[in-house]
Design an enzyme around this catalytic site. Structure first.
Site, PDB file in Angstrom:
ATOM      1  N   HIS A 137       0.824  -1.152   0.100  1.00  0.00           N
ATOM      2  CA  HIS A 137       0.205  -0.271  -0.072  1.00  0.00           C
ATOM      3  C   HIS A 137       0.639   0.980   0.072  1.00  0.00           C
ATOM      4  O   HIS A 137       0.659   2.331  -0.679  1.00  0.00           O
ATOM      5  CB  HIS A 137      -0.635   0.004   1.000  1.00  0.00           C
ATOM      6  CG  HIS A 137      -2.166  -1.219   1.238  1.00  0.00           C
ATOM      7  ND1 HIS A 137      -3.543  -0.126   0.362  1.00  0.00           N
ATOM      8  CD2 HIS A 137      -2.348  -2.546   1.725  1.00  0.00           C
ATOM      9  CE1 HIS A 137      -4.152  -1.380   0.313  1.00  0.00           C
ATOM     10  NE2 HIS A 137      -3.787  -2.178   0.967  1.00  0.00           N
ATOM     11  N   ASP A 144      -7.620  -1.592  -0.911  1.00  0.00           N
ATOM     12  CA  ASP A 144      -9.017  -1.747  -0.269  1.00  0.00           C
ATOM     13  C   ASP A 144     -10.220  -1.758  -0.606  1.00  0.00           C
ATOM     14  O   ASP A 144     -10.564  -0.239  -0.884  1.00  0.00           O
ATOM     15  CB  ASP A 144      -9.059  -2.257   1.575  1.00  0.00           C
ATOM     16  CG  ASP A 144      -7.546  -3.300   1.956  1.00  0.00           C
ATOM     17  OD1 ASP A 144      -6.414  -3.299   0.634  1.00  0.00           O
ATOM     18  OD2 ASP A 144      -6.650  -2.457   2.786  1.00  0.00           O
ATOM     19  N   GLU A 226      -7.365 -12.027   0.469  1.00  0.00           N
ATOM     20  CA  GLU A 226      -8.570 -11.141   0.872  1.00  0.00           C
ATOM     21  C   GLU A 226      -9.337 -10.573   0.148  1.00  0.00           C
ATOM     22  O   GLU A 226      -8.798  -9.827  -0.983  1.00  0.00           O
ATOM     23  CB  GLU A 226      -7.855  -9.547   1.718  1.00  0.00           C
ATOM     24  CG  GLU A 226      -7.200 -10.299   2.955  1.00  0.00           C
ATOM     25  CD  GLU A 226      -5.780  -9.359   3.486  1.00  0.00           C
ATOM     26  OE1 GLU A 226      -5.727  -8.814   4.312  1.00  0.00           O
ATOM     27  OE2 GLU A 226      -5.760  -8.440   2.316  1.00  0.00           O
ATOM     28  N   HIS A 229      -8.451  -7.011  -1.389  1.00  0.00           N
ATOM     29  CA  HIS A 229      -6.988  -6.528  -1.478  1.00  0.00           C
ATOM     30  C   HIS A 229      -6.929  -6.541  -3.251  1.00  0.00           C
ATOM     31  O   HIS A 229      -7.183  -8.050  -3.703  1.00  0.00           O
ATOM     32  CB  HIS A 229      -6.258  -7.455  -0.859  1.00  0.00           C
ATOM     33  CG  HIS A 229      -4.413  -6.703  -1.451  1.00  0.00           C
ATOM     34  ND1 HIS A 229      -4.649  -5.026  -0.619  1.00  0.00           N
ATOM     35  CD2 HIS A 229      -4.250  -6.515  -1.584  1.00  0.00           C
ATOM     36  CE1 HIS A 229      -2.784  -4.995  -0.408  1.00  0.00           C
ATOM     37  NE2 HIS A 229      -2.555  -6.067  -1.811  1.00  0.00           N
TER      38      HIS A 229
END
EC number: 3.4.13.22
Length: 249
Positions: A137, A144, A226, A229
């Site tokens: 990130h 996200d 996830e 993500h």
């Protein structure tokens, strides 16, 4: 993803940066597409740490320009289906990842924190790779996000005084996120949070596939553990630590 162990960090500190002053190549997503909904959770207390993380001086999505332009293309496709992207996290200052690590090792665990980690102790999150000191990130190329059905009633708001069920519970019982039902809440460290989890309902699986397909058409890659993500290969590079400041309107 909360953090990715293999990201290479070359911190470019800019703690005293002026509001709206961004390193070259970074933009505020609102300047690219203001129609994309933003709920930057780490700038609030509505997250697994229970407070704003270091470096989040404003709830603004900051990304590399190429990432922003591709998100705009995804949003244009979704708008014809009465859908919208909703951003939970974009660029993340490197100090915020270190803040997460310190939180995981502080020796305390509250009921509110357990909502995000119903089956895993917070002390295990670092070892299992859910939290790390280095995050993709921080390069501006990871995101996200989720989907919002613009025809649905998305008015329910998070209430910090309520005792919500954990992130794997039915959508009616867990904390509201104003989005479609993806089977778990955001940042849910559980196998049900894995994108292809077999334990979720067919409708929830369909929403996940719809999100992955829309993002894939613009080159984004999903992280299999996830559902929320995504990253854009080749758009990253060095990681940064400049704080997120309010955007001038």
């Amino acid at each position: 993803m909360k953090a990715i162990l293999t990201a290479f960090v070359a911190i470019a500190a800019a703690s005293s940066a002026h509001a709206q002053s961004l390193p070259g190549g970074f933009v505020y997503l609102r300047d690219i597409d203001p129609s994309i909904i933003q709920d930057i959770r780490y700038a609030t207390s509505n997250n697994f740490v229970g407070r704003p993380l270091r470096g989040y001086g404003a709830g603004e999505c900051v990304v590399k320009r190429e990432v922003g332009m591709r998100l705009k293309a995804v949003q244009q496709e979704l708008s014809g289906q009465n859908l919208s992207l909703k951003m939970f996290d974009c660029y993340r200052p490197a100090r915020a990842s270190l803040d997460m690590v310190a939180w995981s090792q502080n020796g305390r665990e509250t009921a509110a924190e357990r909502r995000y980690n119903p089956k895993i102790s917070k002390t295990e999150l670092f070892r299992l790779g859910y939290i790390a000191s280095r995050s993709q990130h921080s390069t501006g190329a990871a995101l996200d996000l989720t989907l919002v059905d613009l025809k649905a009633d998305n008015s329910a708001k998070y209430d910090s005084s309520k005792a919500y069920a954990d992130c794997t519970a039915p959508v009616e019982a867990r904390a509201p996120e104003g989005s479609v039902d993806m089977g778990t809440g955001y940042d849910c460290t559980d196998v049900k949070g894995h994108t292809a989890a077999p334990s979720i309902a067919p409708g929830q699986r369909a929403w996940r596939k719809r999100l992955v397909a829309a993002m894939s058409r613009q080159g984004f890659v999903n992280y299999s553990k996830e559902w929320w993500h995504f990253s854009l290969p080749g758009a990253g590079g060095a990681a940064y630590d400049f704080p997120i400041q309010p955007r001038k309107r």
